[in-house]
Each structure stands twice: as C-alpha cells, then as structure tokens.
Design a protein around this motif. Sequence first.
Motif, PDB file in Angstrom:
ATOM      1  N   ARG A 389       0.854  -1.195   0.000  1.00 22.64           N
ATOM      2  CA  ARG A 389       0.000   0.000   0.000  1.00 22.64           C
ATOM      3  C   ARG A 389       0.885   1.238   0.000  1.00 22.64           C
ATOM      4  O   ARG A 389       1.798   1.368   0.825  1.00 22.64           O
ATOM      5  CB  ARG A 389      -0.892  -0.023   1.243  1.00 22.64           C
ATOM      6  CG  ARG A 389      -1.965   1.044   1.298  1.00 22.64           C
ATOM      7  CD  ARG A 389      -3.249   0.553   0.684  1.00 22.64           C
ATOM      8  NE  ARG A 389      -4.340   1.481   1.010  1.00 22.64           N
ATOM      9  CZ  ARG A 389      -5.223   1.280   1.970  1.00 22.64           C
ATOM     10  NH1 ARG A 389      -5.144   0.182   2.715  1.00 22.64           N
ATOM     11  NH2 ARG A 389      -6.182   2.138   2.181  1.00 22.64           N
ATOM     12  N   ARG A 390       0.638   2.174  -0.893  1.00 22.49           N
ATOM     13  CA  ARG A 390       1.441   3.398  -0.965  1.00 22.49           C
ATOM     14  C   ARG A 390       0.907   4.396   0.044  1.00 22.49           C
ATOM     15  O   ARG A 390      -0.233   4.864  -0.074  1.00 22.49           O
ATOM     16  CB  ARG A 390       1.390   4.000  -2.365  1.00 22.49           C
ATOM     17  CG  ARG A 390       2.047   3.114  -3.432  1.00 22.49           C
ATOM     18  CD  ARG A 390       2.489   3.929  -4.624  1.00 22.49           C
ATOM     19  NE  ARG A 390       1.550   4.971  -4.993  1.00 22.49           N
ATOM     20  CZ  ARG A 390       1.891   6.107  -5.611  1.00 22.49           C
ATOM     21  NH1 ARG A 390       3.155   6.338  -5.911  1.00 22.49           N
ATOM     22  NH2 ARG A 390       0.967   6.995  -5.953  1.00 22.49           N
ATOM     23  N   GLU A 392       1.962   7.785   2.865  1.00 20.74           N
ATOM     24  CA  GLU A 392       2.870   8.810   3.392  1.00 20.74           C
ATOM     25  C   GLU A 392       2.747   8.783   4.903  1.00 20.74           C
ATOM     26  O   GLU A 392       1.645   8.847   5.460  1.00 20.74           O
ATOM     27  CB  GLU A 392       2.470  10.188   2.867  1.00 20.74           C
ATOM     28  CG  GLU A 392       3.411  11.312   3.265  1.00 20.74           C
ATOM     29  CD  GLU A 392       4.679  11.344   2.431  1.00 20.74           C
ATOM     30  OE1 GLU A 392       5.685  11.882   2.912  1.00 20.74           O
ATOM     31  OE2 GLU A 392       4.646  10.818   1.291  1.00 20.74           O
ATOM     32  N   ASP A 420      -3.044   7.423   2.549  1.00 20.16           N
ATOM     33  CA  ASP A 420      -3.053   6.694   1.283  1.00 20.16           C
ATOM     34  C   ASP A 420      -2.950   7.728   0.166  1.00 20.16           C
ATOM     35  O   ASP A 420      -3.891   8.465  -0.114  1.00 20.16           O
ATOM     36  CB  ASP A 420      -4.345   5.887   1.167  1.00 20.16           C
ATOM     37  CG  ASP A 420      -4.369   5.004  -0.078  1.00 20.16           C
ATOM     38  OD1 ASP A 420      -3.982   5.487  -1.161  1.00 20.16           O
ATOM     39  OD2 ASP A 420      -4.783   3.838   0.028  1.00 20.16           O
ATOM     40  N   THR A 421      -1.798   7.792  -0.446  1.00 17.05           N
ATOM     41  CA  THR A 421      -1.543   8.852  -1.422  1.00 17.05           C
ATOM     42  C   THR A 421      -2.316   8.665  -2.721  1.00 17.05           C
ATOM     43  O   THR A 421      -2.519   9.619  -3.468  1.00 17.05           O
ATOM     44  CB  THR A 421      -0.033   8.939  -1.723  1.00 17.05           C
ATOM     45  OG1 THR A 421       0.447   7.650  -2.105  1.00 17.05           O
ATOM     46  CG2 THR A 421       0.731   9.417  -0.492  1.00 17.05           C
ATOM     47  N   ASP A 422      -2.758   7.443  -3.010  1.00 20.19           N
ATOM     48  CA  ASP A 422      -3.551   7.207  -4.214  1.00 20.19           C
ATOM     49  C   ASP A 422      -5.004   7.641  -4.021  1.00 20.19           C
ATOM     50  O   ASP A 422      -5.633   8.166  -4.944  1.00 20.19           O
ATOM     51  CB  ASP A 422      -3.513   5.725  -4.599  1.00 20.19           C
ATOM     52  CG  ASP A 422      -2.127   5.276  -5.034  1.00 20.19           C
ATOM     53  OD1 ASP A 422      -1.414   6.085  -5.668  1.00 20.19           O
ATOM     54  OD2 ASP A 422      -1.747   4.132  -4.720  1.00 20.19           O
ATOM     55  N   ARG A 423      -5.526   7.437  -2.829  1.00 20.56           N
ATOM     56  CA  ARG A 423      -6.928   7.722  -2.569  1.00 20.56           C
ATOM     57  C   ARG A 423      -7.164   9.048  -1.860  1.00 20.56           C
ATOM     58  O   ARG A 423      -8.291   9.538  -1.821  1.00 20.56           O
ATOM     59  CB  ARG A 423      -7.542   6.598  -1.726  1.00 20.56           C
ATOM     60  CG  ARG A 423      -7.412   5.219  -2.353  1.00 20.56           C
ATOM     61  CD  ARG A 423      -8.010   4.145  -1.459  1.00 20.56           C
ATOM     62  NE  ARG A 423      -7.736   2.804  -1.974  1.00 20.56           N
ATOM     63  CZ  ARG A 423      -8.113   1.688  -1.375  1.00 20.56           C
ATOM     64  NH1 ARG A 423      -8.774   1.744  -0.231  1.00 20.56           N
ATOM     65  NH2 ARG A 423      -7.827   0.513  -1.908  1.00 20.56           N
ATOM     66  N   GLY A 424      -6.112   9.593  -1.266  1.00 20.56           N
ATOM     67  CA  GLY A 424      -6.284  10.842  -0.522  1.00 20.56           C
ATOM     68  C   GLY A 424      -7.079  10.662   0.756  1.00 20.56           C
ATOM     69  O   GLY A 424      -7.823  11.568   1.180  1.00 20.56           O
ATOM     70  N   THR A 425      -6.918   9.483   1.406  1.00 17.46           N
ATOM     71  CA  THR A 425      -7.634   9.182   2.640  1.00 17.46           C
ATOM     72  C   THR A 425      -6.645   8.693   3.696  1.00 17.46           C
ATOM     73  O   THR A 425      -5.476   8.435   3.413  1.00 17.46           O
ATOM     74  CB  THR A 425      -8.698   8.104   2.406  1.00 17.46           C
ATOM     75  OG1 THR A 425      -8.062   6.921   1.887  1.00 17.46           O
ATOM     76  CG2 THR A 425      -9.767   8.571   1.425  1.00 17.46           C
ATOM     77  N   GLU A 450     -13.406   6.336   5.034  1.00 19.47           N
ATOM     78  CA  GLU A 450     -12.570   6.799   3.927  1.00 19.47           C
ATOM     79  C   GLU A 450     -12.829   8.280   3.653  1.00 19.47           C
ATOM     80  O   GLU A 450     -13.053   8.699   2.513  1.00 19.47           O
ATOM     81  CB  GLU A 450     -12.811   5.955   2.670  1.00 19.47           C
ATOM     82  CG  GLU A 450     -12.433   4.490   2.857  1.00 19.47           C
ATOM     83  CD  GLU A 450     -12.617   3.660   1.598  1.00 19.47           C
ATOM     84  OE1 GLU A 450     -13.704   3.744   0.999  1.00 19.47           O
ATOM     85  OE2 GLU A 450     -11.668   2.960   1.215  1.00 19.47           O
TER      86      GLU A 450
END
Length: 482
Positions: A389-390, A392, A420-425, A450
């Motif tokens: 999972r990507r 930050e 979660d940098t892909d979903r912004g959550t 989320e």
Amino acid sequence: MDEASRTYDVVVIGGGPVGENVADRARAAGLSTVIVERELLGGECSFWACEPSKALLRPVVARADARRVPGLSQAVRGPLDVDAVLAHRDRMAAYWKDEDQADWLGSVSVDLVRGHGRLVGPRQVSVRTPDGDTVRLTARHAVALCTGTGTALPDLPGLDTAGPWTNREATAAGRVPGRLAVVGGGVVAVELATAWQALGSQVTLLVRGDGLLTKMEPFAGELVTEDLLEAGVDIRLGAEVASVERQSGTDGPVRIGLAGGDEVTADEVLFATGRAPRTADVGLETVGLTPGDWLTVDDTCRVTNVAGGWLYAVGDVNGRALMTHQGKYQARAAGGAIGARAGRAPVDDARWGAHAATADHVAVPQVVFTSPEIASVGLTTHEAERTGRRVEVVDYDLARLTGAQQYAKGYRGRARMLVDTDRGTVAGVTFAGPGVGELLHSATIAVAGEVPLERLWHAVPAFPTISEVWLRLLETYRDTAG
C-alpha cells in the motif's frame, strides 16, 4: 439420564457478548433462538478479561495521570488502596454471577440451555447439562459457534503441574503476589504487568522477542517500556522460557528456567503467550472440520467449507479480529444475515448496511490501557509496506499541543497518521500518550469512512484539547507533501 429434544430457528453455542448479540439480532428478525452456555453468560469479557482487567487498570492510569498535574501530584504519592481496587474489580465482574445476563435474555425472548454444547451433525447440537442430562437441539436455519478463545499455553517441561496463571487467574486473583513473572510482550502481558506492579507486586516481564507490542508502531512499545521501567518492572528481552517448576507443592514459589541457563523465581507466573480457539471439543469432526482449528468464514461470518451454509463462526473463534467490540460488530452482521437468509430480516437492515462485516479487514480499533495509553486503527507502517500500500507517514509530537500541556506536565506522546496517497484518505492512525484512548473513535471514522483529507480540514478540533493533533497532522502532511 434423561434426553429432551427441542427445535429452534437458530442455535447459538457460547453466551458471551458475541453470542448474545447474534441471538439478539436473530430474535429481532423474528427467529426463535436459544443460547447454549457451559460457564457464565457474559463470557470471558465480562468476567475474566475486558471488565475486570480495566477495573484493575483504571486507578493505576488515573494515579499516573494525576501525578503529572501541578497542584495534585503531591496528593497522590501514596500507594493504591489494594482492597478498594480489588473490590471495584469484583463489582465490575458482577461478583462472577450472571443473573442479570440471564434476565436480559429473558427480556428479549431468547431461551437458555446451560451445559456443554457440541455439534453432532448438520444443524444438530447435543448439550450435556450440569445435572448429567442431555438436551438435543435442532436448528431450522443456523447454528452459530461463538465459543471464543483461551490462553495458548506453550508445551514446557513442568508447566502442567506448576499452576500457572492465565488471564483468568490474573484478573480474578484475591491477593497480590509478592513476585510475579509475566511471560509475553503483547497487550495482555503489558496491561497486567502495569496493573500488578502498581498494586504491589515486583513484576518481571519475560519477553522472547526484542521489544513490547511489536505488532503496533515501534514508538508505542518504546513509550510503554519507558513507563514500565520507571514503575520498577524488570523487563528482560530475548528471554525464552525453557522450563517451569513449582517448588514445595502448590503454595511454593515458581522457578522459571530460561534458555541459556538463567533462572527467575516468582510467587506466581502468568502466561500471556497468545490465544487459541475454543474449538477442540465442540464436535467439529461431525461436520467435516478439524477440532482445535480456527474457522474460516466469509464476511457474514458463515463458515466457508461446510455444505449447506448453515454454520456460522462469530467473534474470536474465526481469528479475524480478537477483540470484544469487533466480535460484537461481527455478531450484528451475522445475526442480520441469518435473518435475511431466512426471509425474516429486520426492517432496518438495509438502512444500516447489515449482513457484511468488512471493517475488521481495514478499520480495527484497539486501545492498550497502559500508562501511557496506546490507541490504533487501520494499518501500521509495517503492514502498509508488507501489503504494498502506498502511504505517506506523518508524525507529530503530542507534547507540542497546548491541550497535552494542560493535560499533564512533562507530557510524552506521539501520533502517526498514514495517508493513502492514491486515494487521498487516512489508511491508519496510532496515538501513544496519556488520554489518547478517547481520540480513537474519530480516527476510526476517518479510516472506516474513507473521509477525504480535504473534508477532514473542515472537522475543526476544539482548543485546547489533545484532539487538536488532527489539525497538526494535516498541516504537517500539507507542508511535507508540498
């Protein structure tokens, strides 16, 4: 020996909080329901785990917090009133009596059969009662196994005759042992080490690994280690127990042999070395399953490898999330699913999104009631890395908050948010510090819901409270993310 036969829509084996919630939801759907319980209604949580352990810990943590408050610290320098603490524990454990629980079952029209229930075939349960009679139960729609877990004791020379403590003896003890050895480094081990050290035991914590609370973010275990050491706990890392011997009969001290030749002597030894499902003697072999195994289930808690879809395994016994609140969550889903599959779903099920337990995949909240408290939900950094999972990682020192400085002088704590940098959550949050347990539900909502980070900016924390950490975490992420 008498034998009686009864038929119900739903048979629940295990009357802890999980079994009670399955039965309540099934009954709300109009299904006739019976609970089978061989010990006390309310189960492990009410009598030997959550309730009594937190009753032991509450005065310990409150005193630790008070000692950090200017103007109050000198007033709480004395020892705890052990008799008062144990009396409070007894009250919270309802004096190990379950009449109130039985009355509640009657109030929701759920029947009770006391005794040891075992599967004896598809939809068939045989109960051996305390009087030696047998009651045969047939389920029209579902049988739910809600038998929980017990302490997983290691196979060690001398252990079977040493009379070791498990969580049951440790939460129900009526006296304070002078010396207590605790084997383990997880949640149960650190919570009970915290409690009994404060109550007057000299606690030695024997940890096979290289740290405490290793399934959580590393700083959590580090902060708990610091406080336990300051309290006087002897923590021995890399200590593998090789043998246990009770000397001079049942009342003598316990000699604990460690790999490498060292020994520890204590008046009692507590094993907090993990949990095992209580499935060894519930008749799994009669329906093609292996006794003693964890039970694999789908998101409605229906056992996946039993033909006909009638068997459910709810709570700790399925191994998904071994916490009471998660088991009760699963129970609400399972009870709703049983009702829906029987064509008798409560009218509110669609509104509340019943029949699928998904939060125990991604949003399991947990509080460790030590000093300091640890609260976490969702992924840890290690889990994110392991699953690809990507994320930050955003850290913040809780001591910088005005609310934390108001809470206690010399406040020590830390917060970590995984974005979660892909979903912004938010994918996970861990808090460590005094009073952080009450921050956890906001984090759980962020993870389970989320909630987009751009909306979290508009959830304004009150000043001066520790919850202001949410604003600081978002600011830190904004500044570091550019």
